[in-house]
Design an enzyme around this catalytic site. Sequence first.
Site, PDB file in Angstrom:
ATOM      1  N   ARG A  23       0.835  -1.209   0.000  1.00 19.79           N
ATOM      2  CA  ARG A  23       0.000   0.000   0.000  1.00 19.79           C
ATOM      3  C   ARG A  23       0.864   1.251   0.000  1.00 19.79           C
ATOM      4  NH1 ARG A  23      -2.198  -3.853  -0.805  1.00 19.79           N
ATOM      5  NH2 ARG A  23      -4.053  -4.758   0.117  1.00 19.79           N
ATOM      6  N   SER A  33     -10.443  -0.013   3.507  1.00 18.39           N
ATOM      7  CA  SER A  33      -9.582  -0.368   4.639  1.00 18.39           C
ATOM      8  C   SER A  33      -8.801   0.856   5.096  1.00 18.39           C
ATOM      9  CB  SER A  33      -8.613  -1.481   4.242  1.00 18.39           C
ATOM     10  OG  SER A  33      -9.326  -2.637   3.866  1.00 18.39           O
ATOM     11  N   GLU A  40      -3.850   3.899   6.057  1.00 13.97           N
ATOM     12  CA  GLU A  40      -3.697   3.821   4.605  1.00 13.97           C
ATOM     13  C   GLU A  40      -3.967   5.158   3.926  1.00 13.97           C
ATOM     14  OE1 GLU A  40      -5.437   0.779   2.286  1.00 13.97           O
ATOM     15  OE2 GLU A  40      -4.862  -0.850   3.614  1.00 13.97           O
TER      16      GLU A  40
END
Length: 339
Positions: free
Chosen positions: A167, A239, A335
């Site tokens: 990520r 997420s 994230e």
Amino acid sequence: MSHASLLADYSLRPHNTFGFDVRARHAMHIDSVEAAAALVDNARIAGMPTLVLGGGSNVVLTRDFDGVALIVGIMGKRVIGEDEDAWLVEAGAGENWHAFVAWTLAQGMPGLENLALIPGTVGAAPIQNIGAYGLEMGERFERLHAVELATGARAEFDRDACAFGYRDSFFKRAGRGRFMITSVVFRLPKAWTPRADYADVARALEGASAYNAQAIFDAVIAVRRAKLPDWTVLGNAGSFFKNPVVSADAFEALKAREPGVVSYRQADGQVKLAAGWLIDRCGWKGRGIGGAAVHERQALVLVNRGDATGAQVLELAEAIQRDVRARFGVELEMEPVCL
């Protein structure tokens, strides 16, 4: 030289999936590489801070933006070449990611099906190195084209230059805010191999004697819809935390205290932990601060119950981080980019 229209006091609510009602002092819609390259010569925005936005699916806007928001709308998708091993497919940065994945399958070019239904645009995909159900975008990436905002210079980045991580990428770290991605080229293998061993996807495919890329695409959509809230109904950014990775020794010490810890051994000997499990064990599922809450079905997703601010989502995220750190000695990393 013609310039894109400069819009004043512009609402960014349609351009972030949390649905925060923040405003930019100015905004411009960028629908071509030429328009992106011309920004540097535009005296009306000289010296202003800039914020590049695609679908806004990986950003938490905590306040109004006192600058110019650059809304990327560069469209187009095409097959640009092939060799004996793969097809090369290019998409404009403004293309919807999920629609692009569906289009590649319709062309008979599988390889991205595990990344179905991820919100956002094609241009945002490399920034986050999006991934799901056993596949990261970086595995299918060939190169991208971008414009350096400070100079108007056009640039090309190969996989090494993008420095993809979990990520993560160059554009999220050292290159943050420096470039506008204008198009991305993917390498889709002709020798297709299914990625269907992820437990939820495998369950969705149970009973099928054989399956193809379309079946996996459909299964991934079904799994995502069952587990994750629709951002158009309940604002969210998917997420919110990365699954933390710890050393083997740290994991053994943690497992001695928490025998039920959900974990995944990594090839390098480290262990990935399920962030959602850690958050759930800290009692956060369904709880919130103001209009910001942890989703009741998936602890990894923070949601806007309708009247949340970005500051409340950030406050909630930091409270979760503190609790996970105190209980497990593990650091959770967000994230999305918080602005």
